[in-house]
Write a protein that holds these residues in place. Structure first.
Motif, PDB file in Angstrom:
ATOM      1  N   ALA A   1       0.755  -0.961  -0.050  1.00  0.00           N
ATOM      2  CA  ALA A   1      -0.090  -0.115  -0.124  1.00  0.00           C
ATOM      3  C   ALA A   1       0.904   1.116   0.014  1.00  0.00           C
ATOM      4  CB  ALA A   1      -0.831   0.046   1.268  1.00  0.00           C
ATOM      5  N   TRP A   2       0.133   2.184  -0.510  1.00  0.00           N
ATOM      6  CA  TRP A   2       0.851   3.516  -0.258  1.00  0.00           C
ATOM      7  C   TRP A   2       0.119   4.325   0.452  1.00  0.00           C
ATOM      8  CZ3 TRP A   2       5.490   4.787  -2.306  1.00  0.00           C
ATOM      9  CH2 TRP A   2       5.625   4.144  -3.655  1.00  0.00           C
ATOM     10  N   VAL A   3       0.767   5.158   1.347  1.00  0.00           N
ATOM     11  CA  VAL A   3       0.093   6.071   2.336  1.00  0.00           C
ATOM     12  C   VAL A   3       0.562   7.806   2.246  1.00  0.00           C
ATOM     13  CG1 VAL A   3      -0.460   6.271   4.664  1.00  0.00           C
ATOM     14  CG2 VAL A   3       0.012   4.002   3.846  1.00  0.00           C
ATOM     15  N   SER A   4      -0.356   8.398   2.418  1.00  0.00           N
ATOM     16  CA  SER A   4       0.000   9.813   2.380  1.00  0.00           C
ATOM     17  C   SER A   4      -1.106  10.606   3.194  1.00  0.00           C
ATOM     18  CB  SER A   4       0.145  10.530   1.136  1.00  0.00           C
ATOM     19  OG  SER A   4      -1.267  10.763   0.464  1.00  0.00           O
ATOM     20  N   SER A   5      -0.609  11.719   3.766  1.00  0.00           N
ATOM     21  CA  SER A   5      -1.442  12.656   4.413  1.00  0.00           C
ATOM     22  C   SER A   5      -1.477  14.134   4.016  1.00  0.00           C
ATOM     23  CB  SER A   5      -1.049  12.368   6.216  1.00  0.00           C
ATOM     24  OG  SER A   5      -1.747  13.242   6.947  1.00  0.00           O
ATOM     25  N   PRO A   6      -2.649  14.844   4.049  1.00  0.00           N
ATOM     26  CA  PRO A   6      -2.636  16.352   3.952  1.00  0.00           C
ATOM     27  C   PRO A   6      -2.337  17.148   4.882  1.00  0.00           C
ATOM     28  CG  PRO A   6      -4.776  15.395   4.289  1.00  0.00           C
ATOM     29  CD  PRO A   6      -3.917  14.190   4.381  1.00  0.00           C
ATOM     30  N   LEU A   7      -2.105  16.500   6.244  1.00  0.00           N
ATOM     31  CA  LEU A   7      -1.923  17.304   7.514  1.00  0.00           C
ATOM     32  C   LEU A   7      -0.627  17.453   7.722  1.00  0.00           C
ATOM     33  CD1 LEU A   7      -4.718  16.095   8.002  1.00  0.00           C
ATOM     34  CD2 LEU A   7      -4.248  15.910  10.233  1.00  0.00           C
ATOM     35  N   ASP A   8      -0.155  18.722   8.521  1.00  0.00           N
ATOM     36  CA  ASP A   8       0.979  18.993   8.943  1.00  0.00           C
ATOM     37  C   ASP A   8       1.442  18.272  10.288  1.00  0.00           C
ATOM     38  OD1 ASP A   8       1.664  20.856   6.996  1.00  0.00           O
ATOM     39  OD2 ASP A   8       1.036  22.415   8.340  1.00  0.00           O
ATOM     40  N   LEU A   9       2.824  17.738  10.492  1.00  0.00           N
ATOM     41  CA  LEU A   9       3.105  17.203  11.629  1.00  0.00           C
ATOM     42  C   LEU A   9       2.932  17.837  12.882  1.00  0.00           C
ATOM     43  CD1 LEU A   9       4.177  14.411  12.534  1.00  0.00           C
ATOM     44  CD2 LEU A   9       6.458  15.353  12.380  1.00  0.00           C
ATOM     45  N   VAL A  10       3.413  19.175  12.845  1.00  0.00           N
ATOM     46  CA  VAL A  10       3.190  20.096  13.829  1.00  0.00           C
ATOM     47  C   VAL A  10       2.725  21.424  13.492  1.00  0.00           C
ATOM     48  CG1 VAL A  10       4.459  21.403  15.631  1.00  0.00           C
ATOM     49  CG2 VAL A  10       5.322  19.123  15.077  1.00  0.00           C
ATOM     50  N   ALA A  11       1.473  21.922  13.819  1.00  0.00           N
ATOM     51  CA  ALA A  11       1.173  23.119  13.396  1.00  0.00           C
ATOM     52  C   ALA A  11       2.139  24.229  13.303  1.00  0.00           C
ATOM     53  CB  ALA A  11      -0.024  23.491  14.363  1.00  0.00           C
ATOM     54  N   GLY A  12       2.058  24.882  12.141  1.00  0.00           N
ATOM     55  CA  GLY A  12       2.847  26.340  12.072  1.00  0.00           C
ATOM     56  C   GLY A  12       4.119  26.050  11.718  1.00  0.00           C
ATOM     57  N   GLU A  13       4.746  24.645  11.729  1.00  0.00           N
ATOM     58  CA  GLU A  13       6.093  24.437  11.576  1.00  0.00           C
ATOM     59  C   GLU A  13       6.412  23.383  10.339  1.00  0.00           C
ATOM     60  OE1 GLU A  13       8.061  22.791  15.204  1.00  0.00           O
ATOM     61  OE2 GLU A  13       6.815  24.094  16.525  1.00  0.00           O
ATOM     62  N   PRO A  14       7.335  23.876   9.740  1.00  0.00           N
ATOM     63  CA  PRO A  14       7.948  23.080   8.634  1.00  0.00           C
ATOM     64  C   PRO A  14       8.523  21.736   9.032  1.00  0.00           C
ATOM     65  CG  PRO A  14       9.458  24.828   8.762  1.00  0.00           C
ATOM     66  CD  PRO A  14       8.195  24.988   9.756  1.00  0.00           C
ATOM     67  N   SER A  15       8.221  20.641   8.469  1.00  0.00           N
ATOM     68  CA  SER A  15       8.897  19.563   8.712  1.00  0.00           C
ATOM     69  C   SER A  15       9.476  18.872   7.384  1.00  0.00           C
ATOM     70  CB  SER A  15       7.548  18.253   9.294  1.00  0.00           C
ATOM     71  OG  SER A  15       7.044  18.881  10.255  1.00  0.00           O
ATOM     72  N   THR A  16      10.741  18.290   7.909  1.00  0.00           N
ATOM     73  CA  THR A  16      11.402  17.607   6.983  1.00  0.00           C
ATOM     74  C   THR A  16      10.725  16.279   6.084  1.00  0.00           C
ATOM     75  OG1 THR A  16      12.667  16.135   8.099  1.00  0.00           O
ATOM     76  CG2 THR A  16      13.495  18.076   7.940  1.00  0.00           C
ATOM     77  N   THR A  17      11.261  16.204   4.900  1.00  0.00           N
ATOM     78  CA  THR A  17      10.435  15.117   4.373  1.00  0.00           C
ATOM     79  C   THR A  17      10.684  13.647   5.053  1.00  0.00           C
ATOM     80  OG1 THR A  17      10.837  15.970   1.930  1.00  0.00           O
ATOM     81  CG2 THR A  17      10.589  13.492   2.152  1.00  0.00           C
ATOM     82  N   LEU A  18      11.858  13.416   5.757  1.00  0.00           N
ATOM     83  CA  LEU A  18      12.213  12.499   6.511  1.00  0.00           C
ATOM     84  C   LEU A  18      10.946  12.324   7.540  1.00  0.00           C
ATOM     85  CD1 LEU A  18      13.858   9.800   7.083  1.00  0.00           C
ATOM     86  CD2 LEU A  18      15.470  11.409   8.413  1.00  0.00           C
ATOM     87  N   ALA A  19      10.929  13.190   8.436  1.00  0.00           N
ATOM     88  CA  ALA A  19      10.014  13.205   9.668  1.00  0.00           C
ATOM     89  C   ALA A  19       8.739  12.862   9.262  1.00  0.00           C
ATOM     90  CB  ALA A  19      10.053  14.289  10.460  1.00  0.00           C
ATOM     91  N   SER A  20       8.074  13.568   8.110  1.00  0.00           N
ATOM     92  CA  SER A  20       6.743  13.332   7.298  1.00  0.00           C
ATOM     93  C   SER A  20       6.543  11.841   6.912  1.00  0.00           C
ATOM     94  CB  SER A  20       6.313  14.379   6.452  1.00  0.00           C
ATOM     95  OG  SER A  20       6.273  15.773   6.843  1.00  0.00           O
ATOM     96  N   TYR A  21       7.752  11.162   6.377  1.00  0.00           N
ATOM     97  CA  TYR A  21       7.774   9.903   5.693  1.00  0.00           C
ATOM     98  C   TYR A  21       7.461   8.853   7.026  1.00  0.00           C
ATOM     99  CZ  TYR A  21       9.446   5.836   3.144  1.00  0.00           C
ATOM    100  OH  TYR A  21       9.267   4.392   2.498  1.00  0.00           O
TER     101      TYR A  21
END
Length: 264
Positions: free
Chosen positions: A166-186
């Protein structure tokens, strides 16, 4: 009338330098008043990267292992990160997640120096079909919780119990108002693996994981986390979820989760 950018939903909101409050979107699949471990795993990587933010060097996360020590209540959590083994080419970090005064997760991360080994890069694992080639799967029809309701899942038809990709993705931010790296989001999506290739009906059996270990031979690209997953149940109450991890360019590593298998 005022106009502006509408804030995106997130799994966590920062409440202090090292503290975070989970939103309803982080709700667990087994108990909705607990956190699903998947976004929490990504939050730990987010905290580790902030710990390293002002450090010089060229180190890359190659392995992270999490031990789940107790109940992950849907409450504010504090994450402390320390360096266990410093080094210019190899470094070991440890992160501890505390909820209500109790350590609930300990994670250790090995960082390795980045070198050019592209001339010998190879993997025997075949690439998964692209996400757009697969049909969306309503995972929330089989599982509960805010986290499961928040994600987009594209799953190949399972060939048998305990075997699926399966493939999984999310439209949500990890932490509100903060950029997250691709690694953390992955990594925030990897723990979904235990729910995409079930061995038994989760309304009849419990099989939560007690840990998660991720090995990476390549840094992943987003926004999709690919899970080529096999779930095995043993005869004495133990199980194992094993996944080859992918991004849209191919395999990136492996994930392992030990399960405690119990009848409901």
């Amino acid at each position: 009338m005022t106009t502006g950018i509408v804030a995106r939903d997130s799994y966590y909101e920062r409440t202090g330098e090292h503290t975070y409050k989970p939103t309803a979107h982080a709700g667990g699949a087994w108990q909705t008043d607990e956190q699903h471990f998947s976004p929490l795993a990504g939050l730990v990587v987010h905290a580790i990267e902030q710990h390293l933010a002002d450090r010089p060097g060229n180190l890359t996360l190659a392995r992270i292992s999490y031990d789940i020590l107790g109940r992950l209540a849907l409450d504010e959590c504090e994450i402390a990160v320390e360096t266990v083994r410093p080094g210019r080419t190899i470094e070991l970090l440890e992160a501890t997640v505390v909820i209500n005064g109790r350590p609930v997760v300990r994670a250790r991360a090995w960082l390795l120096a980045s070198l050019d080994t592209s001339s010998v890069a190879d993997s025997p694992h075949e690439r998964l079909p692209a996400p757009e080639e697969l049909t969306p799967w309503a995972m929330d029809e089989e599982w509960n919780g805010g986290y499961v309701s928040s994600i987009d899942v594209r799953r190949m038809p399972p060939s048998r119990r305990g075997r699926a990709a399966a493939w999984v993705s999310s439209p949500l931010d990890l932490v509100a108002g903060e950029p997250s790296t691709t690694l953390a989001s992955y990594i925030a999506l990897v723990d979904t693996a235990n729910g995409v290739a079930v061995q038994q009906d989760p309304t009849a059996w419990m099989f939560p994981n007690l840990d998660l270990t991720i090995h990476l031979h390549r840094q992943p690209r987003g926004p999709w986390t690919g899970l080529d997953t096999t779930v095995t149940f043993g005869p004495t109450g133990q199980g194992l979820t094993s996944s080859v991890l992918h991004d849209i360019d191919g395999p990136v590593g492996h994930a392992e989760q030990i399960l405690t298998v119990r009848p409901l």
